[in-house]
Design an enzyme around this catalytic site. Structure first.
Site, mmCIF file in Angstrom:
data_model
loop_
_atom_site.group_PDB
_atom_site.id
_atom_site.type_symbol
_atom_site.label_atom_id
_atom_site.label_comp_id
_atom_site.label_asym_id
_atom_site.label_seq_id
_atom_site.Cartn_x
_atom_site.Cartn_y
_atom_site.Cartn_z
ATOM 1 N N ARG A 118 -3.581 -0.480 -4.440
ATOM 2 C CA ARG A 118 -2.296 0.131 -3.674
ATOM 3 C C ARG A 118 -2.548 1.502 -3.425
ATOM 4 N NH1 ARG A 118 2.820 1.987 -3.760
ATOM 5 N NH2 ARG A 118 4.325 0.880 -2.358
ATOM 6 N N CYS A 177 7.602 7.457 -9.380
ATOM 7 C CA CYS A 177 6.299 7.875 -8.642
ATOM 8 C C CYS A 177 6.213 9.156 -8.527
ATOM 9 C CB CYS A 177 6.866 7.266 -7.290
ATOM 10 S SG CYS A 177 5.539 7.530 -6.206
ATOM 11 N N SER A 198 0.848 -1.110 0.012
ATOM 12 C CA SER A 198 -0.210 -0.194 -0.018
ATOM 13 C C SER A 198 0.909 1.209 -0.176
ATOM 14 C CB SER A 198 -0.963 0.129 1.418
ATOM 15 O OG SER A 198 -1.726 1.185 1.363
ATOM 16 N N SER A 199 0.307 2.318 -0.591
ATOM 17 C CA SER A 199 1.392 3.409 -0.672
ATOM 18 C C SER A 199 1.044 4.412 0.579
ATOM 19 C CB SER A 199 0.852 4.383 -1.857
ATOM 20 O OG SER A 199 -0.567 4.766 -1.487
ATOM 21 N N GLY A 239 12.547 2.816 -2.025
ATOM 22 C CA GLY A 239 12.636 4.101 -3.150
ATOM 23 C C GLY A 239 13.791 4.875 -3.200
#
Length: 548
Positions: free
Chosen positions: A462, A352, A296-297, A386
Site C-alpha cells: 500500500r 496515519c 494504495s496510499s 479517513g
C-alpha cells in the site's frame, strides 16, 4: 427613558427615527430587501487562497427549516456507478477493522465492508465466500452431501461453513435426486460419527417445484416448520434451496445491501496493484466478489492505472474503486482509466502519519470537496476515507460531495472487528488497532502464510515499500475503546445522520448535495474558541453517553 417593570412606551431595539415594521412581513422583507445571507456558500468556504486547507472541525453547517420527521430522511446513495446502498457507511480494508464478520454486518445494516488483503489470497477468498453464503434468495450452489458422507464429515462441514443444514442427493451433486436433509439436530447427538448421513437424515421433506417465485417460496417456508425448503424439478432432482434463516434476516435487516437477482449480500475486498494481485483477484472473483478496491496510499500511479484497465477488460461485470486521491489531477487519471468509484483521503486517518512523516497529503474537507466536485461531472461516486471521528464528521463529508464515508478507527472497537480485546492500564476495555502503514502491519507475516508464494504483504504494498531495506512508518499501532456491536453502533450513527439532515432541512442525501450546490445549504467557519465552545465545557465531570 428607563423602562418600567412590565411596560414600555417605546421599543429600545428599534433605532431612533426608524418606523417599526409589521412582523407579518418578515419573510417578504427577508426575500426582497434584506440581501445579506447567513454564512458562506461552499465555494467561499473551501477557498484555499482565503481559508487554507480545511478539516471537518474547521466549519459547521448552518441549520435550515424542519418540515418533516427525522425518520423520513432517505439515506440511499451510490457507492459505484452501478451499485447503490441504503446507507452511506463503509468499513475500511484494515486488518484490525474488516474481515468477514464486519463485512457481513455492515452489509446487513445497509452499508458495505471492504475485506482487507493483509493475508493470503486463499484466506481472503474464504472470507468473501462466507459473506456471499451468509444470505441468499434461492441458493443456486448449495453444499450437497452424498449418501456416503459420514456424520463426522457433516459436522466438519458445519464448522467450515457456519451452518448445518445440507441436502442429500443420490450423486452428492445439484440436479441429482433429493433423498433427504441432514441438520444440526440430526447429527448433534448421533452415537456413531462414522455412520453415513442416511442413518441420521430427515426424509419427511417439504419441497416446492421449479418455477416457484421467491415470494411464493418464502410463503411456503414461513408456513412450514422446516429450516430449509428444497426446490425440485418434476423428477424430484434438487435444483436450488431456500433457507428459513434467510427469511428471518430479511425481516430483521430490511436495509441489507443485496444483489437484486441472487439476494446475496454485496461483498467488497481490497487488493494491491502488483502483478501477483491479478492472481489474487482471480481467486476473489471465483469466490463471488462484487466490488474490488485498489488499495494504495497514493493512487495516481502507473501501477494502479494498469490494474484498472486490466480489471475492466478482464472482469467487465466487476466494479472497481480506485484511490486514494486528494487532488483533481490524481482523480482525472483514474477516471480516464475507467474507475467506478474513488476513495478520497491521504494522511487524515486516526492511525496515519503520512502528512507528518512524508509532508504529503491534503486536509480532508478540502480534498473531499474538490475531488467530489470534479468526479461528479463524470458520474463517479466518491468515498470520503479517513478523519471520521463522530456523526458530525459523517454529515460534513457527505455535505461536501462524498456519496459515502469510510471508517476505520471508529469501527475498530466494535465486536465484529478482528482486533484483540484487552484491559488498558486505566482499567478500560480496549481493542487493538493499527494503521496499515505501521511497522507492525508492514512486518506482519500473514500475507506470506502457507499457500501464498508471494511474501510482500499489504502494508508494504500500500505504501510502495516492497524491497525497502529500511521500513519507514506511515502509521501507528495503538488501541481504541470498546464500542460494543456494530448492530447497535451503526444504527446510532444512522439515526444521528438523519437528525442532522433534519436540522439542515434536507429530506435526503441527494437533497443535501443539491442544496450545497445551489447555495441554499450554508456553512460557517469556526475559530479555535468556537470549536471549544461547541464541545463540552464548564463541567467538573461529565459522562458522554452517546446512545441507549
Amino acid at each position: 427613558m428607563p423602562m418600567t417593570n412590565g411596560h414600555s412606551s417605546s421599543n429600545p431595539l428599534i433605532p431612533p427615527g426608524v418606523k417599526p415594521m409589521d412582523p407579518r412581513n418578515a419573510l417578504e422583507y427577508l426575500e426582497n430587501v434584506y440581501k445579506h445571507e447567513d454564512g458562506l456558500d461552499v465555494q467561499t468556504l473551501i477557498d484555499s487562497n482565503t481559508n487554507g486547507g480545511l478539516t471537518y472541525n474547521d466549519f459547521l453547517v448552518l441549520p435550515g427549516y424542519i418540515g418533516f420527521p427525522a425518520s423520513a430522511v432517505a439515506l440511499d446513495t451510490p457507492v459505484t456507478k452501478r451499485i447503490s446502498l441504503k446507507t452511506p457507511l463503509l468499513s475500511s480494508p484494515m486488518d484490525t477493522v474488516t474481515e468477514h464478520s464486519m463485512a457481513i454486518h455492515m452489509a446487513l445494516l445497509g452499508g458495505l465492508g471492504v475485506i482487507h488483503h493483509n493475508c493470503s489470497a486463499e484466506d481472503q477468498a474464504e472470507m468473501v465466500r462466507k459473506v456471499k453464503r451468509y444470505e441468499n434468495g434461492f441458493i443456486l450452489d448449495p453444499v450437497v452431501l452424498s449418501p456416503t458422507t459420514t456424520v463426522s464429515e457433516a459436522k466438519q462441514l458445519k464448522e467450515k461453513w457456519g451452518f448445518g443444514g445440507f441436502p442429500v442427493t443420490e450423486n452428492g451433486t445439484l440436479r441429482s435426486k433429493l433423498i433427504g436433509m441432514i441438520t444440526t439436530r440430526d447429527i448433534q447427538f448421533h452415537p456413531n460419527p462414522s455412520d453415513p448421513v442416511t442413518r441420521a437424515m430427515s426424509t419427511d421433506l417439504v419441497t416446492a417445484p421449479s418455477g416457484t417465485t421467491l415470494a411464493e417460496a418464502n410463503a411456503v417456508l414461513s408456513k412450514s416448520k422446516k429450516g430449509k425448503l428444497p426446490i425440485v424439478d418434476s423428477a424430484h432432482n434438487l435444483m436450488s434451496l431456500l433457507s428459513r434463516s434467510d427469511l428471518m434476516k430479511n425481516l430483521h435487516y430490511p436495509l441489507a445491501s443485496k444483489l437484486p437477482h441472487s439476494k446475496q449480500l454485496i461483498c467488497a475486498a481490497a487488493i494491491g496493484t502488483r502483478p501477483e494481485d491479478r492472481e489474487r483477484l482471480k481467486t476473489l472473483v471465483e469466490a463471488g466478489l462484487d466490488v474490488v478496491v485498489l488499495d494504495s496510499s497514493q493512487g495516481n500511479s502507473v501501477f494502479q492505472i494498469e490494474m484498472i484497465e486490466f480489471v475492466k477488460e478482464t472482469y467487465p461485470r466487476l466494479d472497481v474503486i480506485g484511490g486514494n486521491v486528494v487532488t483533481v489531477a490524481q482523480a482525472a487519471n483514474l477516471i480516464a482509466a475507467g474507475v467506478d468509484g474513488l476513495r478520497i483521503g491521504m494522511g487524515s486517518g486516526s492511525a496515519c502519519i503520512t502528512q507528518e512523516v512524508m509532508a504529503v497529503g491534503r486536509p480532508q474537507a478540502t480534498a473531499v470537496y474538490n475531488v467530489s466536485k470534479f468526479a461528479a461531472r463524470f458520474g463517479v461516486p466518491c468515498i470520503a476515507d479517513g478523519g471520521i471521528q463522530n456523526v458530525g464528521h459523517i454529515v460534513k463529508g457527505l455535505a461536501l460531495g462524498a456519496s459515502t464515508v469510510m471508517m476505520g478507527g471508529l469501527l475498530a472497537g466494535t465486536t465484529e472487528s478482528p482486533g484483540n480485546y484487552f484491559v488498558s492500564r486505566e482499567g478500560q476495555l480496549v481493542k487493538a488497532y493499527r494503521g496499515m502503514g505501521s511497522i507492525d502491519a508492514m512486518e506482519d507475516k500473514k500475507a506470506g502464510a502457507a499457500g501464498n508464494k508471494h511474501k510482500n504483504d499489504a502494508g508494504k504494498a500500500r505504501y510502495f515499500s516492497e524491497g525497502d531495506r529500511l521500513l519507514v512508518a506511515q502509521g501507528v499501532s495503538g488501541s481504541v475503546l470498546d464500542r460494543g456491536s456494530v448492530t447497535k453502533f451503526v444504527p446510532y450513527l444512522l439515526a444521528g445522520l438523519q437528525h442532522s439532515l433534519q436540522d439542515i432541512g434536507a429530506r435526503s442525501l441527494a437533497a443535501l448535495r443539491d442544496g450545497v450546490r445551489d447555495g441554499t445549504v450554508r456553512f460557517e467557519l469556526r475559530t479555535v474558541s468556537a470549536q471549544a465552545e461547541g464541545n463540552v465545557h464548564g463541567l467538573h465531570t461529565f459522562d458522554k453517553k452517546l446512545y441507549s
